[in-house]
Design a protein around this motif. Structure first.
Motif, PDB file in Angstrom:
ATOM      1  N   TYR A   1       0.812  -1.211   0.000  1.00 24.61           N
ATOM      2  CA  TYR A   1       0.000   0.000   0.000  1.00 24.61           C
ATOM      3  C   TYR A   1       0.850   1.267   0.000  1.00 24.61           C
ATOM      4  N   PHE A   2       0.532   2.146  -0.943  1.00 27.33           N
ATOM      5  CA  PHE A   2       1.214   3.419  -1.105  1.00 27.33           C
ATOM      6  C   PHE A   2       0.140   4.494  -1.264  1.00 27.33           C
ATOM      7  N   TYR A   3       0.276   5.588  -0.557  1.00 24.55           N
ATOM      8  CA  TYR A   3      -0.692   6.673  -0.648  1.00 24.55           C
ATOM      9  C   TYR A   3       0.030   7.978  -0.941  1.00 24.55           C
ATOM     10  N   ILE A   4      -0.420   8.650  -1.976  1.00 18.31           N
ATOM     11  CA  ILE A   4       0.119   9.957  -2.328  1.00 18.31           C
ATOM     12  C   ILE A   4      -0.562  10.970  -1.417  1.00 18.31           C
ATOM     13  N   GLN A   5       0.232  11.769  -0.732  1.00 21.29           N
ATOM     14  CA  GLN A   5      -0.265  12.707   0.273  1.00 21.29           C
ATOM     15  C   GLN A   5       0.320  14.086   0.051  1.00 21.29           C
TER      16      GLN A   5
ATOM     17  N   SER B   1       5.405  -3.258  -6.439  1.00 27.72           N
ATOM     18  CA  SER B   1       5.419  -4.598  -7.012  1.00 27.72           C
ATOM     19  C   SER B   1       4.104  -4.838  -7.739  1.00 27.72           C
ATOM     20  N   SER B   2       4.041  -5.965  -8.415  1.00 28.35           N
ATOM     21  CA  SER B   2       2.802  -6.342  -9.089  1.00 28.35           C
ATOM     22  C   SER B   2       1.658  -6.333  -8.082  1.00 28.35           C
ATOM     23  N   ASN B   3       0.576  -5.685  -8.439  1.00 23.25           N
ATOM     24  CA  ASN B   3      -0.636  -5.571  -7.624  1.00 23.25           C
ATOM     25  C   ASN B   3      -0.516  -4.644  -6.424  1.00 23.25           C
ATOM     26  N   SER B   4       0.533  -3.821  -6.342  1.00 22.73           N
ATOM     27  CA  SER B   4       0.572  -2.801  -5.300  1.00 22.73           C
ATOM     28  C   SER B   4      -0.597  -1.847  -5.527  1.00 22.73           C
ATOM     29  N   PHE B   5      -1.130  -1.308  -4.444  1.00 19.63           N
ATOM     30  CA  PHE B   5      -2.241  -0.365  -4.496  1.00 19.63           C
ATOM     31  C   PHE B   5      -1.700   1.026  -4.217  1.00 19.63           C
TER      32      PHE B   5
ATOM     33  N   TYR C   1       9.442   7.344  -8.256  1.00 15.01           N
ATOM     34  CA  TYR C   1       9.634   6.609  -7.009  1.00 15.01           C
ATOM     35  C   TYR C   1       8.753   5.350  -7.004  1.00 15.01           C
ATOM     36  N   LEU C   2       7.490   5.512  -7.357  1.00 15.54           N
ATOM     37  CA  LEU C   2       6.563   4.378  -7.335  1.00 15.54           C
ATOM     38  C   LEU C   2       6.974   3.304  -8.332  1.00 15.54           C
TER      39      LEU C   2
END
Length: 136
Positions: free
Chosen positions: A65-69, A99-103, A93-94
């Motif tokens: 999980y990655f969230y742009i803030q 990885s495959s299927n990261s949100f 960066y992302l």
């Protein structure tokens, strides 16, 4: 754009507070901001003529999980390409860290949905609404 410097992972609590005030967001205690910045995955700041003009952050678990803030551009620098520079750095960066299927999620402010769509982001479907809660 001339005299541009991009700094990664060097955002200070003072700079973060400066941006929150400049865009009309509420004050957060310095110790809380410092803890947040210490736990972020990535940050990027744009400086023009040695003055900070724009910033953005990525938070999350660094794996799934990655969230742009906190994509913020000082009002006097709107529509000059600084937001695009921030997002290009975040997208780089992302690309390197997901990885495959990261949100990758974000909450867009009113009126800027189209800006994020240029980078491939889509609104959630009506049957899967985004939600949030703020602690007072």
């Amino acid at each position: 754009m001339k005299n541009i410097v991009i700094k990664k992972n060097q955002l200070s609590a003072e700079e973060y507070q400066f941006f929150r005030q400049a865009v009309g967001w509420s004050y957060i205690e310095k110790s809380v901001v410092e803890k947040s910045l210490n736990n972020e995955l990535f940050s990027v700041c744009i400086y023009q003529n040695h003055k900070i003009t724009a910033m953005g952050r990525v938070v999350g678990d660094g794996a799934i999980y990655f969230y742009i803030q906190d994509i913020m551009v000082l009002p006097q620098y709107h529509n000059m390409g600084f937001g695009n520079l921030i997002m290009k750095e975040i997208e780089q960066y992302l690309t390197l860290n997901t990885s495959s299927n990261s949100f990758i999620g974000l909450i867009a402010a009113n009126g800027v949905k189209g800006f994020y769509e240029k980078f491939g982001y889509k609104a959630r479907e009506v049957n899967a609404p985004g939600m949030f809660k703020t602690i007072k």
